[in-house]
Enzyme design. Structure first.
Site, mmCIF file in Angstrom:
data_model
loop_
_atom_site.group_PDB
_atom_site.id
_atom_site.type_symbol
_atom_site.label_atom_id
_atom_site.label_comp_id
_atom_site.label_asym_id
_atom_site.label_seq_id
_atom_site.Cartn_x
_atom_site.Cartn_y
_atom_site.Cartn_z
ATOM 1 N N ARG A 69 -0.001 5.665 2.731
ATOM 2 C CA ARG A 69 -0.654 5.393 1.743
ATOM 3 C C ARG A 69 -1.184 3.796 1.629
ATOM 4 N NH1 ARG A 69 2.100 1.475 -0.408
ATOM 5 N NH2 ARG A 69 4.336 1.860 -0.503
ATOM 6 N N CYS A 180 5.328 -4.785 -2.532
ATOM 7 C CA CYS A 180 3.624 -5.029 -2.223
ATOM 8 C C CYS A 180 3.342 -6.327 -1.659
ATOM 9 C CB CYS A 180 2.943 -4.900 -3.817
ATOM 10 S SG CYS A 180 3.317 -3.219 -4.633
#
Length: 222
Positions: A69, A180
Site C-alpha cells: 500500500r 509513518c
C-alpha cells in the site's frame, strides 16, 4: 451497495491480504458489491511502498509484512480498529486525492462523535490531536499525537487497504518503528485521551458517519 463485514478475534495479516485481493478482483469484475471490512490483527508491523529500512527500529519485535500500500511503516494490533476499504473509486469520481481527503474526513467525523477534534496536518499523513496536557515541543508548539493512520492502494480504480484508529492498543508496541516515517511526534488512543470508548462504539460511529463522508455513487453527478 456497500457490504459491511466485521471479523471477531484476531485476523492473521496474510489472510487479510488474500481476502482483499479476491474481493477487489470481484468488484472489478462486477460480481461483488463494494465492502468495508472491520478487523483486528495480532501485533505486527507493515511496510508500505515508501518504507525506509532505517525507520524499522526493532525488526525482531513483531512480524513485518510487505503491505503493498502507499505510505511507510505502521503498526497493527489488538485494540486497534483496522478498516479495509474496498470501494469503486472509478465510479466515485476517479480522484485519488479527493478519495484520501474523504477518508481523512470520515476519521475526523467519527472522532467528533466522541467530542475529539481530529485534525489534518500538511506533510503528515493521518489524523492528529493536540495535547495541551503534555509539555510543549522545544520550539514552543503544542504537542500533537497521531490517533489514526491511513494508506491505500488502487487496482483498476478499486481501493484496498484503508485506515486504522487507535482505540485501546498497547502504545509501547509502536516503539519498534518510526510510525509513518514521522519522527518527533507521539501516538495516542481514545483510551489514552481519557475516553471510555469500546470497539463496538467506534464501529457504530463509523457506520453513522460513512454516508456523509462518501456520497453514494448514484448521488454523484455523471
Amino acid at each position: 451497495m456497500v457490504e459491511w463485514i466485521t471479523s471477531h478475534g484476531l485476523t492473521p495479516y496474510p489472510d487479510a491480504l488474500t481476502f482483499m485481493e479476491d474481493r477487489v478482483a470481484q468488484i472489478s469484475a462486477g460480481t461483488a458489491d463494494e465492502a468495508i471490512w472491520l478487523v483486528e490483527h495480532p501485533p505486527l508491523y507493515t511496510a508500505g511502498t515508501s518504507a525506509k529500512p532505517i525507520d524499522l527500529l526493532d525488526p525482531d519485535k513483531f512480524p513485518v509484512y510487505e503491505a503493498r500500500r502507499g505510505g511507510e511503516y505502521t503498526y497493527h494490533g489488538p485494540g486497534q480498529r483496522v478498516v479495509y476499504l474496498m470501494l469503486d473509486v472509478g465510479a466515485r469520481g476517479r480522484d485519488v486525492r479527493a478519495f484520501v481527503n474523504q477518508i481523512e474526513g470520515w476519521i475526523i467525523a467519527t472522532l467528533d462523535t466522541f467530542n475529539i477534534q481530529g485534525e489534518r496536518r500538511t506533510g503528515r499523513v493521518g489524523v492528529w490531536v493536540t495535547r495541551p496536557d503534555k509539555p510543549r515541543q522545544p520550539n514552543g508548539d503544542m504537542t500533537e499525537d497521531k490517533v489514526a493512520a491511513l494508506g491505500i492502494r488502487l487496482r483498476k480504480w478499486v481501493s484496498f487497504h484503508g485506515l486504522s484508529i487507535n482505540v485501546e492498543p498497547d502504545l509501547t508496541h509502536f516503539d519498534g518503528i518510526v510510525p509513518c516515517g514521522i519522527a518527533g511526534h507521539g501516538v495516542t488512543s481514545l483510551i489514552d485521551l481519557g475516553l471510555p470508548v469500546t470497539m463496538d462504539d467506534v464501529d457504530v460511529a463509523l457506520r453513522q458517519t460513512f454516508e456523509q463522508s462518501f456520497p453514494k455513487v448514484s448521488d454523484k453527478q455523471v
